[in-house]
Each structure stands twice: as structure tokens, then as C-alpha cells.
Design an enzyme around this catalytic site. Sequence first.
Site, PDB file in Angstrom:
ATOM      1  N   HIS A   1       0.831  -1.076  -0.006  1.00 31.83           N
ATOM      2  CA  HIS A   1      -0.077   0.344  -0.083  1.00 31.83           C
ATOM      3  C   HIS A   1       1.329   1.060  -0.178  1.00 31.83           C
ATOM      4  O   HIS A   1       1.874   1.177   0.462  1.00 31.83           O
ATOM      5  CB  HIS A   1      -1.199   0.093   1.145  1.00 31.83           C
ATOM      6  CG  HIS A   1      -1.938   0.934   1.350  1.00 31.83           C
ATOM      7  ND1 HIS A   1      -1.275   2.887   1.293  1.00 31.83           N
ATOM      8  CD2 HIS A   1      -3.349   0.845   1.096  1.00 31.83           C
ATOM      9  CE1 HIS A   1      -2.712   2.929   1.151  1.00 31.83           C
ATOM     10  NE2 HIS A   1      -3.785   2.109   1.071  1.00 31.83           N
TER      11      HIS A   1
ATOM     12  N   ASP B   1       0.781   4.201   1.166  1.00 34.06           N
ATOM     13  CA  ASP B   1       1.312   4.590   2.062  1.00 34.06           C
ATOM     14  C   ASP B   1       2.296   3.834   3.784  1.00 34.06           C
ATOM     15  O   ASP B   1       2.711   4.561   3.987  1.00 34.06           O
ATOM     16  CB  ASP B   1      -0.307   5.211   3.347  1.00 34.06           C
ATOM     17  CG  ASP B   1      -1.474   6.261   2.953  1.00 34.06           C
ATOM     18  OD1 ASP B   1      -0.312   6.752   2.516  1.00 34.06           O
ATOM     19  OD2 ASP B   1      -2.284   5.758   3.031  1.00 34.06           O
ATOM     20  N   LYS B   2       1.930   2.358   3.263  1.00 34.69           N
ATOM     21  CA  LYS B   2       2.665   1.792   4.122  1.00 34.69           C
ATOM     22  C   LYS B   2       4.455   1.434   3.269  1.00 34.69           C
ATOM     23  O   LYS B   2       5.626   1.191   4.142  1.00 34.69           O
ATOM     24  CB  LYS B   2       2.344   0.086   4.079  1.00 34.69           C
ATOM     25  CG  LYS B   2       1.399  -0.279   5.164  1.00 34.69           C
ATOM     26  CD  LYS B   2       2.303   0.169   7.131  1.00 34.69           C
ATOM     27  CE  LYS B   2       1.053   1.205   7.641  1.00 34.69           C
ATOM     28  NZ  LYS B   2       2.060   1.444   8.681  1.00 34.69           N
TER      29      LYS B   2
ATOM     30  N   GLU C   1      10.369  11.809   6.417  1.00 38.78           N
ATOM     31  CA  GLU C   1       9.337  11.383   6.137  1.00 38.78           C
ATOM     32  C   GLU C   1       9.627  11.057   4.685  1.00 38.78           C
ATOM     33  O   GLU C   1      10.138  12.095   4.338  1.00 38.78           O
ATOM     34  CB  GLU C   1       8.407  12.795   6.228  1.00 38.78           C
ATOM     35  CG  GLU C   1       8.686  13.259   7.830  1.00 38.78           C
ATOM     36  CD  GLU C   1       7.838  12.642   8.536  1.00 38.78           C
ATOM     37  OE1 GLU C   1       6.436  11.896   8.447  1.00 38.78           O
ATOM     38  OE2 GLU C   1       7.784  13.313   9.806  1.00 38.78           O
TER      39      GLU C   1
ATOM     40  N   GLU D   1      14.105  16.118   9.208  1.00 45.17           N
ATOM     41  CA  GLU D   1      15.323  16.813   9.873  1.00 45.17           C
ATOM     42  C   GLU D   1      16.210  15.130  11.020  1.00 45.17           C
ATOM     43  O   GLU D   1      15.537  14.501  11.096  1.00 45.17           O
ATOM     44  CB  GLU D   1      15.003  17.046  10.940  1.00 45.17           C
ATOM     45  CG  GLU D   1      14.384  18.922  10.897  1.00 45.17           C
ATOM     46  CD  GLU D   1      13.086  18.286  10.468  1.00 45.17           C
ATOM     47  OE1 GLU D   1      12.467  18.514   9.414  1.00 45.17           O
ATOM     48  OE2 GLU D   1      12.341  17.171  10.655  1.00 45.17           O
TER      49      GLU D   1
ATOM     50  N   LYS E   1      -5.854  -4.342   1.101  1.00 47.96           N
ATOM     51  CA  LYS E   1      -6.513  -4.173   2.001  1.00 47.96           C
ATOM     52  C   LYS E   1      -7.186  -5.313   2.430  1.00 47.96           C
ATOM     53  O   LYS E   1      -7.718  -6.539   1.774  1.00 47.96           O
ATOM     54  CB  LYS E   1      -7.054  -3.011   1.774  1.00 47.96           C
ATOM     55  CG  LYS E   1      -6.458  -1.332   1.522  1.00 47.96           C
ATOM     56  CD  LYS E   1      -7.213  -0.081   1.540  1.00 47.96           C
ATOM     57  CE  LYS E   1      -6.702   0.849   1.053  1.00 47.96           C
ATOM     58  NZ  LYS E   1      -8.096   2.138   1.272  1.00 47.96           N
TER      59      LYS E   1
ATOM     60  N   PHE F   1      -8.717  -4.511  -9.752  1.00 48.81           N
ATOM     61  CA  PHE F   1      -7.355  -3.279  -9.448  1.00 48.81           C
ATOM     62  C   PHE F   1      -6.656  -3.940 -10.077  1.00 48.81           C
ATOM     63  O   PHE F   1      -5.926  -4.990  -9.300  1.00 48.81           O
ATOM     64  CB  PHE F   1      -8.087  -3.986  -7.548  1.00 48.81           C
ATOM     65  CG  PHE F   1      -6.904  -3.367  -6.859  1.00 48.81           C
ATOM     66  CD1 PHE F   1      -5.884  -1.566  -7.532  1.00 48.81           C
ATOM     67  CD2 PHE F   1      -7.012  -4.023  -5.883  1.00 48.81           C
ATOM     68  CE1 PHE F   1      -5.974  -1.789  -6.560  1.00 48.81           C
ATOM     69  CE2 PHE F   1      -5.876  -2.990  -5.034  1.00 48.81           C
ATOM     70  CZ  PHE F   1      -5.251  -1.789  -5.234  1.00 48.81           C
TER      71      PHE F   1
ATOM     72  N   ASP G   1      -2.242   5.820  -5.844  1.00 50.96           N
ATOM     73  CA  ASP G   1      -2.665   6.790  -5.716  1.00 50.96           C
ATOM     74  C   ASP G   1      -1.274   7.349  -4.939  1.00 50.96           C
ATOM     75  O   ASP G   1      -0.246   6.712  -4.418  1.00 50.96           O
ATOM     76  CB  ASP G   1      -3.622   6.132  -3.662  1.00 50.96           C
ATOM     77  CG  ASP G   1      -5.476   6.238  -4.640  1.00 50.96           C
ATOM     78  OD1 ASP G   1      -5.187   7.174  -4.322  1.00 50.96           O
ATOM     79  OD2 ASP G   1      -5.252   5.121  -4.297  1.00 50.96           O
ATOM     80  N   ALA G   2      -1.040   8.593  -4.133  1.00 52.36           N
ATOM     81  CA  ALA G   2       0.189   9.048  -3.986  1.00 52.36           C
ATOM     82  C   ALA G   2      -0.299   8.201  -2.467  1.00 52.36           C
ATOM     83  O   ALA G   2      -0.906   8.325  -1.366  1.00 52.36           O
ATOM     84  CB  ALA G   2       0.561  10.465  -3.491  1.00 52.36           C
TER      85      ALA G   2
ATOM     86  N   ARG H   1       0.406   7.450   7.533  1.00 50.09           N
ATOM     87  CA  ARG H   1      -1.065   8.206   6.819  1.00 50.09           C
ATOM     88  C   ARG H   1      -2.214   7.178   7.933  1.00 50.09           C
ATOM     89  O   ARG H   1      -2.796   6.922   7.486  1.00 50.09           O
ATOM     90  CB  ARG H   1      -1.218   8.529   6.654  1.00 50.09           C
ATOM     91  CG  ARG H   1      -2.726   9.504   5.821  1.00 50.09           C
ATOM     92  CD  ARG H   1      -2.119  10.405   4.386  1.00 50.09           C
ATOM     93  NE  ARG H   1      -2.215   9.177   3.289  1.00 50.09           N
ATOM     94  CZ  ARG H   1      -1.845   9.388   1.414  1.00 50.09           C
ATOM     95  NH1 ARG H   1      -2.544  10.854   1.343  1.00 50.09           N
ATOM     96  NH2 ARG H   1      -1.379   8.692   0.531  1.00 50.09           N
ATOM     97  N   LYS H   2      -1.572   5.982   8.053  1.00 50.74           N
ATOM     98  CA  LYS H   2      -2.245   5.303   8.622  1.00 50.74           C
ATOM     99  C   LYS H   2      -1.926   4.504  10.186  1.00 50.74           C
ATOM    100  O   LYS H   2      -1.432   3.501  10.676  1.00 50.74           O
ATOM    101  CB  LYS H   2      -1.493   3.303   8.258  1.00 50.74           C
ATOM    102  CG  LYS H   2      -1.851   3.851   6.472  1.00 50.74           C
ATOM    103  CD  LYS H   2      -3.446   3.314   6.107  1.00 50.74           C
ATOM    104  CE  LYS H   2      -4.024   2.847   4.747  1.00 50.74           C
ATOM    105  NZ  LYS H   2      -4.226   4.613   4.314  1.00 50.74           N
TER     106      LYS H   2
ATOM    107  N   LYS I   1      10.844   7.662  12.456  1.00 54.83           N
ATOM    108  CA  LYS I   1      11.377   8.198  14.349  1.00 54.83           C
ATOM    109  C   LYS I   1      12.087   7.593  15.354  1.00 54.83           C
ATOM    110  O   LYS I   1      11.583   6.714  15.407  1.00 54.83           O
ATOM    111  CB  LYS I   1       9.966   9.383  15.243  1.00 54.83           C
ATOM    112  CG  LYS I   1       8.978  10.306  13.779  1.00 54.83           C
ATOM    113  CD  LYS I   1       7.899  10.194  15.767  1.00 54.83           C
ATOM    114  CE  LYS I   1       6.859  11.422  14.368  1.00 54.83           C
ATOM    115  NZ  LYS I   1       5.184  11.844  15.310  1.00 54.83           N
TER     116      LYS I   1
ATOM    117  N   LYS J   1      11.765  10.289  20.363  1.00 54.00           N
ATOM    118  CA  LYS J   1      10.452  10.979  19.905  1.00 54.00           C
ATOM    119  C   LYS J   1       9.434  10.578  20.834  1.00 54.00           C
ATOM    120  O   LYS J   1       8.761   9.138  20.971  1.00 54.00           O
ATOM    121  CB  LYS J   1       9.877  10.840  18.372  1.00 54.00           C
ATOM    122  CG  LYS J   1      10.426  11.945  17.854  1.00 54.00           C
ATOM    123  CD  LYS J   1      12.004  11.898  17.944  1.00 54.00           C
ATOM    124  CE  LYS J   1      12.296  12.775  17.066  1.00 54.00           C
ATOM    125  NZ  LYS J   1      14.366  12.648  16.800  1.00 54.00           N
TER     126      LYS J   1
ATOM    127  N   ASP K   1       6.338  10.620  20.756  1.00 56.35           N
ATOM    128  CA  ASP K   1       5.168   9.557  20.338  1.00 56.35           C
ATOM    129  C   ASP K   1       5.229   8.062  19.580  1.00 56.35           C
ATOM    130  O   ASP K   1       4.081   7.624  19.563  1.00 56.35           O
ATOM    131  CB  ASP K   1       5.294  10.415  18.513  1.00 56.35           C
ATOM    132  CG  ASP K   1       4.221  11.824  18.128  1.00 56.35           C
ATOM    133  OD1 ASP K   1       3.433  11.988  19.312  1.00 56.35           O
ATOM    134  OD2 ASP K   1       4.749  13.016  17.464  1.00 56.35           O
TER     135      ASP K   1
END
Length: 423
Positions: A17, A19-20, A45, A58, A182, A257, A265-266, A271-272, A292, A296, A298
Site C-alpha cells: 500500500h 502509505d505503507k 518523512e 531532520e 487491503k 484492480f 495513489d500518492a 497516514r495509517k 522517528k 520521540k 510519539d
Amino acid sequence: MASKNFLFTSESVTEGHPDKVCDQISDAILDEFLTKDNKSRVAAETTVTTGMALVCGEITSDCYVDIPQVVRNTIKNIGYIGENGGGFDYKTCAVLTSIDEQSSDIASGVNKALEARDNNADLSSAETEDIGAGDQGIMFGYACNETPELMPLPISLAHKLSYRLSRVRKKGIVDYLRPDGKSQVTVEYVDGKPSRIHTILISTQHDPVIGTESDNQKVQNIIEKDIKEHVIDFVFKNESIKPDKDTIILVNPSGRFVIGGPQGDAGLTGRKIIVDTYGGYSRHGGGAFSGKDPTKVDRSAAYAARYVAKNIVKAGLAEKCEIELAYAIGVAEPISVLVDTFGTGKISDEDLSDLVNKNFDLRPVGIINKFDLRNLPLKNGGKFYQKLAAYGHMGRTDLEVPWEETDKAETLKTQAESYAALV
């Protein structure tokens, strides 16, 4: 959940995918830096689109990493190779980088504490006690007794289906599949407990021609048959709750598909975040993990919150447990620690919060020390965080993940007896 009878749905996605793809690239870069210099500060990123991958962020480190090569190797390992990559190829895609150093203002929040740790100083001393998180934020951890790994059933099943979908592609069991895909599982709950499988949905990228067949309907029929046999039936043969005659099974419900992945898709790192955690069954603080480094919160505090929640459930002190942690930049201890057992706790949530504060060091440096987060890539052959970047960061049974340990459960159970005696 307000009602005890409800349907709940969670989704997962394959490593192909878009995003992955980005999450794995970002974490592959992190792995490489931490393997060579475990003090590296990384915030990488990634975005991908047709024919291009861009890495920005960074990074501060004493080592050199060939980032474009890491990007290409990651894309190759996922399976975007030549024509079979479905419009995205590791050799021919452009790789762009825009990297700056980490802000010294952010770095100052944890540097002294980490230097003290590296020098074997007393991390409970007054000097290091006041060294805080590098940023503010809230993180949630969750556990429940619905599965052996103490995860919600819908996300557990969705991950298993996505993982199997990838495996049958890579092993050639279903050789016309492409990397993007998916899964989605809807579970019916009765009296707050999983009762039956309501719906199973799988969408998978595929070649335009299967064998010699190009007719869309016939291609669809072949895909449905193979996915049911090699993915759905395979996954559910070892599950205690199985699909029944009324379970709805949807395979590629939109039909064809072929165009997928970064061409379709970009993609973007982070985003997941719901797929990465509890499938929406628990709240989420909003921070992503991939790319990260462990300073961090997060990332590191979300792992710690899962560890705390899992140990509480494993100890039998609750059937389900959610932990919220909040941090302020420059402050060592969490601003708040909230325990919510949704009415299933054997002792009060306030008493459980007290137990948590007594037994868990939730300062950033304490979390890094407990899980040895900066050394995990080196200990695992140079790849650790990248493996977490697909199929979930929580509840993993295929990896030795320190925040999945339940070594505090017996201690919590024993100490909880004194609280119960006071009731």
C-alpha cells in the site's frame, strides 16, 4: 461502546500500500542510522507517487547513510519490480532527498538524560530527573482479552489477512498478485464479546491478465476463488471464531484492480496510524511512529502505554484497559497518567493508576532504557523498526517486541491484593 450489541470494523493494508511503502522507507532509514550510530536523531518523512519517492525531514548523526540506496532496496523488497510492479519500479523511480539537521531546541530536551544513561549515571538522580520530553503530546495504549496477544479481534484478524495476502504473493502461491492490497473485518459483538464474523473484505492488486484470461468477469471469478482458498480459509482455520453461512465475503468489490500502489495513489508516512495500533477500537493521540527515533515520545511512549495496558490485562486486573499518557516539552514525568478499564477493573481505575505510577518508569529516558530502543536494529541484524512498519506495531507475535512482554503482570497482581483488601 455505548451498546453491548454492535458491529465493529477494522482494516489493515499490505506492505505494498502506498502509505505503507512510505512507512517502511522511513523506518528502513531509521534502522540504518541507528545501526551505525545509535545516538542518531531521526525524523524521516517519505512521500511516493508515480515514478518518484521523496524523503525529507531532520536527521542528526555521526554516520553516513546512502539514503537513495536504502529507498530503492526497500521498494525492491516490497515487490515493485519492473512491469510486475504495476507502474512503480525500484530501479527507474526518481529518489529525491531534502534533509536538514534536527533543531537544537528540540534536542536539548533529552540530550542530558541520554548522556547520563550512556555514562551509566544514576537516572533517578535530581540532575537527570528534570530532563524532559523533547515535545508535548498525548499517547494511548490498549489491551483486551479478546485474543491470545491481548488485542481487539477485528484488527488482529485484519492484520492476519493482509499478512497472508502478502505471503501468497511472495511465495508464488497466487502468482498474479501485485503488492498493493487491503483487508477489512467486521465482527459482531453480543453482550460486549465477539460473537461472529459479520463481513470479510479483501481488495488486492493483480495482473491485467491471469494465465490467458483477460475477461474482467472471469478474472474476478478466479481471484475470488483463490483469495478465499489461500487467504481467508487459511487464516481462519486456526481461529476460534470462524465465518459462518451468513458471513458476507467481498473480494475486489469494485472489480478490476490493476493500477495500484504509488501509481494509483500518492503515499505518505504516518497516514495509517489506526492500522498501526488498535484498528480504531481504542483512542489515538494522533502521533505517527515511522521514521522517528526513540527519543520521540510519539513512538516510545505509545509503546510504553501498550506495555502497561497489556500487563494490567495479563494480571487479570481488567478485561480491557486503556492508558493515556501526556507529556510536556522539557518535563521529565508525564503530565498525566489515565487508566480506563471501562468498568471491567477488579480494583478502581484510581488504584490502578497508583499501581502504574509505582511500577513503571514512564519518563522518556526510562522507556528507552527499559526497552533498549536505540539498540534494537543492531540486535536484529540491522532491521527492526522497518519490520514493524507493516501489519501493526502492537500485538506482534512474529517478532520479539519488548513492549509486548508481560513481566510486570505477577507484581501488579500481587500488589493489587492490598488495594482490594482496603475496599
